[in-house]
Scaffold this motif. Structure first.
Motif, PDB file in Angstrom:
ATOM      1  N   THR A  10       0.859  -1.178   0.000  1.00 56.54           N
ATOM      2  CA  THR A  10       0.000   0.000   0.000  1.00 56.54           C
ATOM      3  C   THR A  10       0.902   1.236   0.000  1.00 56.54           C
ATOM      4  O   THR A  10       2.109   1.155   0.273  1.00 56.54           O
ATOM      5  N   LEU A  11       0.314   2.372  -0.296  1.00 55.17           N
ATOM      6  CA  LEU A  11       1.071   3.626  -0.293  1.00 55.17           C
ATOM      7  C   LEU A  11       1.713   3.872   1.062  1.00 55.17           C
ATOM      8  O   LEU A  11       2.882   4.256   1.156  1.00 55.17           O
ATOM      9  N   ARG A  12       0.972   3.627   2.133  1.00 53.76           N
ATOM     10  CA  ARG A  12       1.492   3.876   3.475  1.00 53.76           C
ATOM     11  C   ARG A  12       2.651   2.937   3.802  1.00 53.76           C
ATOM     12  O   ARG A  12       3.659   3.346   4.389  1.00 53.76           O
ATOM     13  N   GLU A  13       2.532   1.678   3.401  1.00 50.95           N
ATOM     14  CA  GLU A  13       3.607   0.716   3.646  1.00 50.95           C
ATOM     15  C   GLU A  13       4.872   1.120   2.901  1.00 50.95           C
ATOM     16  O   GLU A  13       5.979   1.054   3.447  1.00 50.95           O
ATOM     17  N   PHE A  14       4.704   1.573   1.651  1.00 52.10           N
ATOM     18  CA  PHE A  14       5.866   2.007   0.888  1.00 52.10           C
ATOM     19  C   PHE A  14       6.516   3.224   1.530  1.00 52.10           C
ATOM     20  O   PHE A  14       7.749   3.296   1.645  1.00 52.10           O
ATOM     21  N   GLU A  15       5.712   4.187   1.938  1.00 52.01           N
ATOM     22  CA  GLU A  15       6.254   5.399   2.545  1.00 52.01           C
ATOM     23  C   GLU A  15       7.043   5.081   3.819  1.00 52.01           C
ATOM     24  O   GLU A  15       8.106   5.663   4.064  1.00 52.01           O
ATOM     25  N   LEU A  16       6.539   4.165   4.624  1.00 46.58           N
ATOM     26  CA  LEU A  16       7.243   3.800   5.857  1.00 46.58           C
ATOM     27  C   LEU A  16       8.546   3.094   5.538  1.00 46.58           C
ATOM     28  O   LEU A  16       9.595   3.407   6.122  1.00 46.58           O
ATOM     29  N   LEU A  17       8.506   2.162   4.601  1.00 49.95           N
ATOM     30  CA  LEU A  17       9.725   1.448   4.215  1.00 49.95           C
ATOM     31  C   LEU A  17      10.762   2.406   3.641  1.00 49.95           C
ATOM     32  O   LEU A  17      11.945   2.352   3.987  1.00 49.95           O
ATOM     33  N   LYS A  18      10.322   3.310   2.775  1.00 42.54           N
ATOM     34  CA  LYS A  18      11.241   4.278   2.171  1.00 42.54           C
ATOM     35  C   LYS A  18      11.881   5.160   3.238  1.00 42.54           C
ATOM     36  O   LYS A  18      13.106   5.373   3.223  1.00 42.54           O
ATOM     37  N   PHE A  19      11.070   5.657   4.153  1.00 42.84           N
ATOM     38  CA  PHE A  19      11.591   6.552   5.194  1.00 42.84           C
ATOM     39  C   PHE A  19      12.663   5.858   6.033  1.00 42.84           C
ATOM     40  O   PHE A  19      13.739   6.421   6.286  1.00 42.84           O
ATOM     41  N   LEU A  20      12.381   4.640   6.458  1.00 41.12           N
ATOM     42  CA  LEU A  20      13.340   3.920   7.297  1.00 41.12           C
ATOM     43  C   LEU A  20      14.592   3.536   6.507  1.00 41.12           C
ATOM     44  O   LEU A  20      15.721   3.653   7.013  1.00 41.12           O
ATOM     45  N   ALA A  21      14.410   3.073   5.263  1.00 42.23           N
ATOM     46  CA  ALA A  21      15.544   2.629   4.457  1.00 42.23           C
ATOM     47  C   ALA A  21      16.494   3.777   4.131  1.00 42.23           C
ATOM     48  O   ALA A  21      17.718   3.590   4.106  1.00 42.23           O
ATOM     49  N   GLN A  22      15.940   4.951   3.887  1.00 39.84           N
ATOM     50  CA  GLN A  22      16.784   6.089   3.533  1.00 39.84           C
ATOM     51  C   GLN A  22      17.578   6.616   4.723  1.00 39.84           C
ATOM     52  O   GLN A  22      18.497   7.418   4.544  1.00 39.84           O
ATOM     53  N   LYS A  39       6.330  11.888  10.798  1.00 41.24           N
ATOM     54  CA  LYS A  39       7.148  11.980   9.588  1.00 41.24           C
ATOM     55  C   LYS A  39       6.541  11.245   8.399  1.00 41.24           C
ATOM     56  O   LYS A  39       6.627  11.721   7.261  1.00 41.24           O
ATOM     57  N   VAL A  40       5.947  10.081   8.646  1.00 37.07           N
ATOM     58  CA  VAL A  40       5.440   9.256   7.551  1.00 37.07           C
ATOM     59  C   VAL A  40       3.963   9.491   7.296  1.00 37.07           C
ATOM     60  O   VAL A  40       3.537   9.640   6.156  1.00 37.07           O
ATOM     61  N   TRP A  41       3.183   9.546   8.360  1.00 43.45           N
ATOM     62  CA  TRP A  41       1.745   9.769   8.198  1.00 43.45           C
ATOM     63  C   TRP A  41       1.459  11.238   7.889  1.00 43.45           C
ATOM     64  O   TRP A  41       0.442  11.574   7.331  1.00 43.45           O
ATOM     65  N   GLY A  42       2.358  12.113   8.300  1.00 38.84           N
ATOM     66  CA  GLY A  42       2.277  13.498   7.871  1.00 38.84           C
ATOM     67  C   GLY A  42       1.449  14.403   8.741  1.00 38.84           C
ATOM     68  O   GLY A  42       1.013  15.456   8.318  1.00 38.84           O
ATOM     69  N   TYR A  43       1.170  14.021   9.978  1.00 36.56           N
ATOM     70  CA  TYR A  43       0.447  14.891  10.885  1.00 36.56           C
ATOM     71  C   TYR A  43       0.958  14.672  12.293  1.00 36.56           C
ATOM     72  O   TYR A  43       1.590  13.668  12.587  1.00 36.56           O
ATOM     73  N   GLU A  44       0.697  15.636  13.146  1.00 36.51           N
ATOM     74  CA  GLU A  44       1.116  15.498  14.528  1.00 36.51           C
ATOM     75  C   GLU A  44       0.358  14.358  15.186  1.00 36.51           C
ATOM     76  O   GLU A  44      -0.776  14.049  14.816  1.00 36.51           O
ATOM     77  N   TYR A  45       0.956  13.760  16.175  1.00 36.98           N
ATOM     78  CA  TYR A  45       0.400  12.580  16.828  1.00 36.98           C
ATOM     79  C   TYR A  45      -0.942  12.876  17.484  1.00 36.98           C
ATOM     80  O   TYR A  45      -1.044  13.707  18.356  1.00 36.98           O
ATOM     81  N   PHE A  46      -1.986  12.183  17.012  1.00 35.76           N
ATOM     82  CA  PHE A  46      -3.318  12.338  17.576  1.00 35.76           C
ATOM     83  C   PHE A  46      -3.756  11.105  18.369  1.00 35.76           C
ATOM     84  O   PHE A  46      -4.486  11.217  19.331  1.00 35.76           O
ATOM     85  N   GLY A  47      -3.389   9.929  17.903  1.00 33.49           N
ATOM     86  CA  GLY A  47      -4.023   8.727  18.444  1.00 33.49           C
ATOM     87  C   GLY A  47      -3.080   7.612  18.797  1.00 33.49           C
ATOM     88  O   GLY A  47      -1.974   7.829  19.257  1.00 33.49           O
ATOM     89  N   ASP A  48      -3.539   6.402  18.552  1.00 35.83           N
ATOM     90  CA  ASP A  48      -2.904   5.184  18.999  1.00 35.83           C
ATOM     91  C   ASP A  48      -1.683   4.854  18.142  1.00 35.83           C
ATOM     92  O   ASP A  48      -1.785   4.750  16.917  1.00 35.83           O
ATOM     93  N   VAL A  49      -0.536   4.647  18.782  1.00 33.77           N
ATOM     94  CA  VAL A  49       0.676   4.291  18.044  1.00 33.77           C
ATOM     95  C   VAL A  49       0.601   2.885  17.482  1.00 33.77           C
ATOM     96  O   VAL A  49       1.494   2.467  16.739  1.00 33.77           O
ATOM     97  N   ARG A  50      -0.470   2.151  17.798  1.00 32.32           N
ATOM     98  CA  ARG A  50      -0.651   0.834  17.208  1.00 32.32           C
ATOM     99  C   ARG A  50      -0.764   0.932  15.683  1.00 32.32           C
ATOM    100  O   ARG A  50      -0.529  -0.044  14.972  1.00 32.32           O
TER     101      ARG A  50
END
Length: 231
Positions: free
Chosen positions: A159-171, A185-196
């Protein structure tokens, strides 16, 4: 071109509130009152983002999300009145990118909509790039122009979100990031909810890219701190 958002919810008052605020931000709005109609309009209208309620007649949000994910990677934000962690995690496991628990603040919801649509815009811009920008990490190859990941030469369906997370960590190989930081950094907004949200996405990624998800070699955990990439 205005971005198109599909709202799938059987509570008219909630739909009206969300639609009003989306239109005020300049988005096109489509609505559906049950899961079956939501799936149909996803394929007929091709929205850029879907706001998907869980508890609906005919077909619930979980099943609708599963059916959409069989053919499309459109960002999905689940809307749920359920506060239990297991319900939130199930939505993410079905392929949702995020969730918002009712009652939610309009500001929070709009922030999440904007963040997800920014990712869509980045994907479309990258897809039109002429030059390939591929990097190798062990058995993995990340093509940043195509938003594509291959393992041993075979394309992995992320998914787009999975790719973005992998890219961020790999770089930023070897650098440990907390779940709160990854949300920002990856989801693009300040922390609102569950880190799950991060935990479930990491687990889904491991199932797709690791030889043995139980003994990962790419996305590793620093106990008590967060996640980092290695290979």
């Amino acid at each position: 071109m205005d971005r198109k958002v599909l709202i799938v919810d059987d509570e008219k008052n909630i739909v009206d509130i969300i639609a009003f605020n989306l239109k005020k931000e300049g988005y096109q709005v489509i609505t559906a009152s049950d899961g079956e109609e939501g799936v149909e309009k996803t394929f007929s209208e091709n929205p850029d983002l879907i706001l998907l309620d869980i508890m609906m007649p005919k077909m619930d949000g979980y099943e609708a999300c599963r059916k959409i994910r069989e053919k499309k990677h459109t960002p999905i934000i689940m809307l749920t009145a359920r506060a239990e962690e297991v319900d939130k995690v199930l939505g993410l496991e079905m392929g949702a990118d995020d969730y918002v628990t009712k009652p939610f603040g309009v500001r929070e919801l709009m922030a999440r909509v904007k963040a997800n649509l920014r990712k869509v815009a980045a994907l479309q811009e990258a897809a039109g790039a002429a030059d390939e920008n591929a990097s190798g990490y062990g058995k993995l190859t990340l093509n940043l122009d195509r938003y594509e990941v291959k393992k041993d030469g075979k394309v992995i369906d992320l998914t787009l979100r999975e790719f973005e997370l992998l890219k961020f960590l790999a770089q930023q190989k070897g650098q440990v990031f907390s779940r709160e930081t990854l949300l920002e950094k990856v989801w693009g907004y300040e922390y609102f909810g569950d880190v799950r949200t991060v935990d479930v996405t990491v687990r889904r990624l491991r199932e797709k890219i690791e030889d043995d998800p139980g003994k990962p070699s790419y996305i590793l955990t620093k106990r008590g701190v967060g996640y980092y990439f290695d290979c």
